[in-house]
Write an enzyme that holds these catalytic residues in place. Structure first.
Site, mmCIF file in Angstrom:
data_model
loop_
_atom_site.group_PDB
_atom_site.id
_atom_site.type_symbol
_atom_site.label_atom_id
_atom_site.label_comp_id
_atom_site.label_asym_id
_atom_site.label_seq_id
_atom_site.Cartn_x
_atom_site.Cartn_y
_atom_site.Cartn_z
ATOM 1 N N GLU A 253 0.009 -0.962 5.913
ATOM 2 C CA GLU A 253 1.096 -0.387 6.730
ATOM 3 C C GLU A 253 0.928 1.109 6.891
ATOM 4 O O GLU A 253 1.144 1.675 7.969
ATOM 5 C CB GLU A 253 2.454 -0.700 6.082
ATOM 6 C CG GLU A 253 3.642 -0.518 7.034
ATOM 7 C CD GLU A 253 4.180 0.893 7.080
ATOM 8 O OE1 GLU A 253 4.996 1.173 7.961
ATOM 9 O OE2 GLU A 253 3.792 1.747 6.254
ATOM 10 N N ASP B 214 0.845 -1.197 0.000
ATOM 11 C CA ASP B 214 0.000 0.000 0.000
ATOM 12 C C ASP B 214 0.881 1.248 0.000
ATOM 13 O O ASP B 214 2.055 1.198 0.349
ATOM 14 C CB ASP B 214 -0.963 0.017 1.203
ATOM 15 C CG ASP B 214 -0.270 0.112 2.557
ATOM 16 O OD1 ASP B 214 0.822 -0.470 2.719
ATOM 17 O OD2 ASP B 214 -0.825 0.770 3.462
HETATM 18 N N1 BES Z 1 8.714 3.393 5.430
HETATM 19 C C1 BES Z 1 8.049 3.998 6.521
HETATM 20 C C2 BES Z 1 8.754 3.793 7.839
HETATM 21 C C3 BES Z 1 10.056 4.556 7.993
HETATM 22 C C4 BES Z 1 10.105 5.918 7.737
HETATM 23 C C5 BES Z 1 11.166 3.893 8.433
HETATM 24 C C6 BES Z 1 11.295 6.607 7.906
HETATM 25 C C7 BES Z 1 12.349 4.586 8.614
HETATM 26 C C8 BES Z 1 12.398 5.943 8.343
HETATM 27 C C9 BES Z 1 6.629 3.459 6.654
HETATM 28 O O1 BES Z 1 6.031 3.188 5.425
HETATM 29 C C10 BES Z 1 5.776 4.481 7.343
HETATM 30 O O2 BES Z 1 5.589 5.548 6.810
HETATM 31 N N2 BES Z 1 5.269 4.158 8.521
HETATM 32 C C11 BES Z 1 4.321 4.970 9.227
HETATM 33 C C12 BES Z 1 3.688 4.111 10.274
HETATM 34 C C13 BES Z 1 2.488 4.699 10.952
HETATM 35 C C14 BES Z 1 1.354 4.915 9.998
HETATM 36 C C15 BES Z 1 2.066 3.798 12.102
HETATM 37 C C16 BES Z 1 5.004 6.169 9.861
HETATM 38 O O3 BES Z 1 6.155 6.079 10.305
HETATM 39 O O4 BES Z 1 4.371 7.238 9.913
HETATM 40 ZN ZN ZN Z 2 5.343 5.129 4.603
#
Ligand code: BES
Ligand code: ZN
Length: 456
Positions: free
Chosen positions: A153, A88
């Site tokens: 996610e 997604d």
């Molecule tokens: N790829 C990111 C996570 C990430 C961002 C890891 C920056 C390392 C550095 C992931 O897709 C994401 O955006 N996660 C969300 C999770 C939330 C919706 C619970 C986030 O971090 O906002």
């Molecule tokens: Zn993200």
């Protein structure tokens, strides 16, 4: 291994064309009108997983979007990788700021621009191609591998904890591999050993049952926009420290070893300010920028809405005000505990002049591991071979909620080997993935599987 790498080099251009098809599907999990696209994207992944030689490929239903599963278990005695990624993507607004359409991947200046290029389709696709190269050239993989691809996610992985708990046996493995994070910098490959957690809230205030004339009523009635601003402003002191009682109680402090290691990283604060147009950095006093984003919790306002925001002027007391706020958490803060502390504090600081409604949204636990395990060492060797450089060890400020679940429910360590970049524009207009990192990432992943096989 050489013929696997040769295969990857020969197919370099073809991979980009294939990736474009994956990136063309607008699998935006946050928007109900894209539900069909999300489903179509899950099916696209399943078809691709069959094409590259994975077995038992299927969509597994959840109360939300399906998990795509596929495995190859033909290496008895060898370690088993559980690969996790997500298909997604985030919404694309504001659309007018994109230089090329978000779902028509375009290559400019060595970068592939599209929503999901870095987060996370491009990085998932890297592993598809690494598996395919092994299968095509040798008819097998050096390890066993199970893929699970999530479709929620970006909206907090609300169904994934239950999925993992319900499929503990099927998901048994030795190590989790994830590529969903940035490298430290261009030319500085990295392995991430910590992620922040999250709690997210919506706050609604009501001060009257209708908007009021600010001349007739102003001065005699509380203004919810003002009250909300005051409540939000009271959450932090001028030194950037969060004032919610008990908020820092469980925070694992930075070690001197970490602080020293991070101080050696090639971080240039002036370039950071310039790249992102930041007049002056701000954060909790006593901590560097890297420390603030990797190892310290935050309180942030994600959005604010109240009153008249059109052109011109309108004399009005808004009836309501709304804010979206969230807190990034670090090890060992517990999202439920922090959420309770925040709610109690919010009720405490809300004046009797307004009605307060608090809505708890998604969240996720923080994660931190030590990096002296054989799988991290194996990743380090693979990265060195694939990128010609030893990785640095980083933590990140973002969240991937399931990582701590893998640790707690399956007892599995995770290796976070990402090839994005800090300026990849994830969640923003003009998201991009460096084509050379994508290509190097396929090679490093293929070698990584081989190196994991050697840990036994
Ligand atoms: N790829 C990111 C996570 C990430 C961002 C890891 C920056 C390392 C550095 C992931 O897709 C994401 O955006 N996660 C969300 C999770 C939330 C919706 C619970 C986030 O971090 O906002
Ligand atoms: Zn993200």
């Amino acid at each position: 291994m050489d013929k696997v790498i040769d295969f990857i080099n020969v197919n370099r251009e073809k991979y980009l064309e294939e990736l474009k098809a994956f990136l063309a599907i607008p699998s935006i999990s946050a928007l109900p009108e894209h539900a069909g696209d999300v489903k179509r994207c899950a099916e696209w992944c399943a078809d691709e997983m069959r094409r590259i030689g994975l077995q038992n490929v299927r969509l597994i239903a959840t109360p939300g979007n399906p998990v795509v599963y596929g495995d190859w278990l033909g290496a008895p005695g060898a370690p088993t990788i559980l690969f996790y990624g997500h298909y997604d993507v985030q919404p694309v607004d504001p659309l007018n700021l994109w230089q090329s359409p978000p779902f028509e991947a375009t290559i400019r200046d060595g970068e592939i621009y599209a929503r999901g290029s870095a987060d996370d389709k491009g990085q998932v696709f890297m592993h598809f191609k690494a598996v395919e190269a092994h299968m095509k050239q040798t008819g097998k993989l050096p390890v066993n591998i199970k893929f699970i691809l999530e479709g929620e996610e970006e909206v907090g992985s609300v169904n994934l904890d239950n999925f993992v708990k319900a499929h503990k046996n099927e998901l048994s493995a030795d190590v989790v591999v994830i590529s969903d994070s940035p490298m430290f910098a261009r030319g500085v490959p990295s392995i991430c050993y910590g992620l922040r957690g999250l709690v997210y809230f919506q706050i609604d205030l009501r001060g009257s049952n209708t908007d009021l004339h600010s001349g007739s009523f102003g001065g005699a009635v509380a203004n919810p926009a003002m009250v909300l601003s005051q409540m939000l402003a009271s959450m932090k002191d001028r030194g950037g420290r969060i004032k919610i009682p008990g908020f820092y109680d469980d925070v694992v402090p930075l070690t001197d070893a970490e602080r020293n290691a991070w101080a050696q990283l090639p971080f240039n604060e002036r370039a950071y300010r310039k790249d992102f147009g930041i007049p002056k950095v701000f954060g909790e006093s006593g901590y560097s920028t890297l420390e603030r984003t990797w190892a310290r919790p935050t309180f942030e306002v994600n959005g604010l809405l109240s009153g008249f925001t059109g052109e011109g002027a309108k004399t009005v007391l808004p009836a309501v005000a709304m804010a979206k706020v969230s807190m990034r958490l670090v090890a060992n803060q517990d999202p439920d505990k922090i959420a309770n502390l925040f709610e109690a504090h919010l009720k405490d600081v809300a004046p009797k002049t307004v009605e307060l409604k608090i809505t708890r949204m998604h969240g996720g636990k923080p994660w931190m591991t030590s990096y002296d395990n054989p799988f991290v060492q194996a990743a380090g060797r693979a990265i060195e071979k694939g990128f010609g450089q030893k990785p640095v060890y980083t933590r990140e400020g973002g969240s991937i909620p399931v990582v701590s679940t893998f640790q707690e429910e399956l007892g599995l360590p995770s290796v976070l080997f990402g090839v994005g970049l800090p300026d990849e524009n994830a969640h923003a207009p003009n998201e991009k993935l460096d084509v050379a990192n994508f290509h190097g990432g396929i090679i490093a992943s293929a070698i990584f599987y081989d190196e994991i096989a050697r840990t036994r």
